[in-house]
Every structure is written in structure tokens, then in C-alpha cells.
Design a protein around this motif. Structure first.
Motif, PDB file in Angstrom:
ATOM      1  N   GLY A  66      26.665  38.247  45.319  1.00 32.94           N
ATOM      2  CA  GLY A  66      27.864  38.824  45.915  1.00 32.94           C
ATOM      3  C   GLY A  66      27.602  39.696  47.122  1.00 32.94           C
ATOM      4  O   GLY A  66      26.561  40.371  47.215  1.00 32.94           O
ATOM      5  N   ASP A  67      28.555  39.700  48.034  1.00 28.95           N
ATOM      6  CA  ASP A  67      28.546  40.592  49.193  1.00 28.95           C
ATOM      7  C   ASP A  67      29.262  41.869  48.772  1.00 28.95           C
ATOM      8  O   ASP A  67      30.484  41.897  48.633  1.00 28.95           O
ATOM      9  N   HIS A  68      28.507  42.917  48.531  1.00 28.40           N
ATOM     10  CA  HIS A  68      29.078  44.158  47.992  1.00 28.40           C
ATOM     11  C   HIS A  68      30.017  44.846  48.986  1.00 28.40           C
ATOM     12  O   HIS A  68      30.815  45.696  48.588  1.00 28.40           O
ATOM     13  N   ASP A  69      29.960  44.469  50.258  1.00 31.15           N
ATOM     14  CA  ASP A  69      30.894  45.032  51.235  1.00 31.15           C
ATOM     15  C   ASP A  69      32.309  44.494  51.047  1.00 31.15           C
ATOM     16  O   ASP A  69      33.258  45.045  51.591  1.00 31.15           O
ATOM     17  N   LYS A  70      32.451  43.414  50.279  1.00 32.12           N
ATOM     18  CA  LYS A  70      33.765  42.799  50.089  1.00 32.12           C
ATOM     19  C   LYS A  70      34.347  43.066  48.701  1.00 32.12           C
ATOM     20  O   LYS A  70      35.343  42.465  48.321  1.00 32.12           O
ATOM     21  N   VAL A  71      33.729  43.972  47.975  1.00 32.82           N
ATOM     22  CA  VAL A  71      34.200  44.304  46.626  1.00 32.82           C
ATOM     23  C   VAL A  71      35.272  45.382  46.727  1.00 32.82           C
ATOM     24  O   VAL A  71      35.147  46.334  47.486  1.00 32.82           O
ATOM     25  N   PHE A  72      36.338  45.223  45.956  1.00 34.04           N
ATOM     26  CA  PHE A  72      37.390  46.239  45.909  1.00 34.04           C
ATOM     27  C   PHE A  72      36.870  47.475  45.169  1.00 34.04           C
ATOM     28  O   PHE A  72      35.914  47.407  44.400  1.00 34.04           O
ATOM     29  N   ALA A  73      37.538  48.604  45.379  1.00 35.05           N
ATOM     30  CA  ALA A  73      37.195  49.823  44.648  1.00 35.05           C
ATOM     31  C   ALA A  73      37.362  49.573  43.147  1.00 35.05           C
ATOM     32  O   ALA A  73      38.236  48.812  42.724  1.00 35.05           O
ATOM     33  N   ARG A  74      36.521  50.196  42.369  1.00 41.54           N
ATOM     34  CA  ARG A  74      36.571  50.035  40.908  1.00 41.54           C
ATOM     35  C   ARG A  74      37.946  50.470  40.393  1.00 41.54           C
ATOM     36  O   ARG A  74      38.425  51.556  40.702  1.00 41.54           O
ATOM     37  N   LEU A  75      38.573  49.621  39.638  1.00 43.09           N
ATOM     38  CA  LEU A  75      39.886  49.920  39.062  1.00 43.09           C
ATOM     39  C   LEU A  75      39.718  50.667  37.745  1.00 43.09           C
ATOM     40  O   LEU A  75      38.686  50.564  37.091  1.00 43.09           O
ATOM     41  N   PRO A  76      40.744  51.418  37.346  1.00 40.78           N
ATOM     42  CA  PRO A  76      40.622  52.178  36.098  1.00 40.78           C
ATOM     43  C   PRO A  76      40.575  51.267  34.882  1.00 40.78           C
ATOM     44  O   PRO A  76      41.025  50.120  34.924  1.00 40.78           O
ATOM     45  N   ARG A  77      40.034  51.789  33.803  1.00 39.90           N
ATOM     46  CA  ARG A  77      39.999  51.098  32.522  1.00 39.90           C
ATOM     47  C   ARG A  77      40.640  52.017  31.480  1.00 39.90           C
ATOM     48  O   ARG A  77      40.654  53.233  31.621  1.00 39.90           O
ATOM     49  N   LEU A  78      41.161  51.407  30.426  1.00 41.16           N
ATOM     50  CA  LEU A  78      41.752  52.195  29.354  1.00 41.16           C
ATOM     51  C   LEU A  78      40.668  52.964  28.606  1.00 41.16           C
ATOM     52  O   LEU A  78      39.582  52.441  28.348  1.00 41.16           O
ATOM     53  N   ALA A  79      40.992  54.200  28.231  1.00 41.41           N
ATOM     54  CA  ALA A  79      40.089  55.002  27.413  1.00 41.41           C
ATOM     55  C   ALA A  79      40.073  54.462  25.985  1.00 41.41           C
ATOM     56  O   ALA A  79      40.998  53.758  25.558  1.00 41.41           O
TER      57      ALA A  79
END
Length: 197
Positions: free
Chosen positions: A175-188
Motif C-alpha cells: 500500500g501507498d501510505h500517503d493515500k490512506v484515510f485518517a484512522r476512523l473511530p472504533r467502538l469501545a
């Protein structure tokens, strides 16, 4: 069993991402075999192993898939070094005598109800495909699982026997890490889990 070190946990989970773009680095058949040879050990009901995979490894093969992909998934599919089509064998039970030899009659557990067989194939094939993605990460590949596609078109092109039913599609590569979206939240834990005592 020994606890995995943080580096391994980061590779499999914490730092792993769904990728949208790819580096110009090939994926070898040996890497695909390594990933499968790890994933095949994941548990399934009565070892039924219904997952079937078609690996598209050339631009020409991937081009055959593109008409079935949603617009949002076209680019990361077209540019991927490899695209895996995960399917489930609707007649997986025919391999039960081979895969579950200590009870060859177990085939009959799945032949009495088509609905039960379909549910078993879907549940266990999905588990196997998830095992495969973790195995792919373990051998150094990145993944982009996708559900935006036309199943009828995929099956007509790649599974004309009518027996294998597409589950989901996953691009594979580096993967090209420059094209990754910001980490989305996860449920606790408290939001997703309940502990009964």
C-alpha cells in the motif's frame, strides 16, 4: 500459546489499514501461496473450508472485473497488483469425507437443508477470507476489502459454473501510505460487548 509481540500485533491490527492506492511493487505467486497456507489452518465448521479464491494477477485479468465494480472502487481495483475474488462453494459438503475423515457421514449434516448449507458456506467462507487477510498482512501485504460490486456480473465472468457464490473482493499489494484515510473511530469494549455472569 505465547502472546504475540507488539510488532506482530501492530502488523496484523493496530497499524494495518484498508488501502486506497498501491506502490509499484509486484506481488508474487509465492506470497499468495504463503498467505493461503497460513489462512487454511483457521477453524471452520466440521473443517468444511468453503472458501474459493480467484487471484487476478495481470492488468488484463483485472480489466475483466472492472465493469462489475462500483465507481468508488474502480481506481484502487484497476491499480492493484493483485485482486482476490473471495467466493463460497455452495456444494462445499462434497469435500467433507476428505476434510472431516473421522466422520465421513458429516456430509449429510449439510445436505438436508439448502438454507442451512448456504448459511454454513457464507459464515465459514467469510471467516476464511478474514483469516486470509490477516495472513496476507503477516507475509507483508496490504489489503483493500471491498463490497461495492455487482455479484451477478462477477459470477457470470469468473464463476460460470453457478456453484461458487462471490462473497467479497479484496485488492492486495504494497500500500501507498500517503493515500490512506485518517484512522476512523472504533467502538469501545463497553459499547460493543456485554459480559454475562
Amino acid at each position: 500459546m505465547a502472546l504475540l509481540h507488539d510488532d506482530a500485533l501492530n502488523t496484523l491490527f493496530r497499524d494495518a489499514r484498508s488501502h486506497n492506492g498501491w506502490k509499484d511493487v509486484p506481488v508474487t505467486e509465492d506470497e499468495l501461496r504463503q498467505a493461503y497456507d497460513l489462512a487454511k489452518f483457521g477453524p471452520t465448521s466440521a473443517n468444511c473450508s468453503p472458501m474459493r479464491v480467484v487471484f487476478l494477477t495481470t492488468p488484463e485479468a483485472i480489466a475483466r472485473l472492472l465493469p462489475a465494480m462500483s465507481e468508488g472502487n474502480q481506481d484502487k481495483t484497476r491499480t492493484a497488483p493483485v485482486v482476490a475474488i473471495f467466493a463460497n462453494d455452495s456444494k462445499f459438503y462434497d469435500r467433507i469425507p476428505e476434510l472431516f475423515p473421522h466422520n465421513p457421514g458429516a456430509r449429510e449434516w449439510f445436505t438436508g437443508s439448502e438454507a442451512a448449507a448456504q448459511a454454513t458456506a457464507f459464515r465459514n467462507g467469510t471467516l476464511q477470507a478474514a483469516y486470509f487477510m490477516l495472513a496476507a498482512r503477516a507475509v507483508g501485504l496490504d489489503c483493500a476489502p471491498m463490497s461495492g460490486f455487482d455479484p451477478a456480473k462477477v459470477e457470470a465472468e469468473f464463476f460460470p459454473n453457478g456453484q461458487d457464490k462471490v462473497n467479497f473482493i479484496c485488492a492486495l499489494g504494497h500500500g501507498d501510505h500517503d493515500k490512506v484515510f485518517a484512522r476512523l473511530p472504533r467502538l469501545a469494549f463497553e459499547d460493543a460487548c456485554r459480559v454475562e455472569r
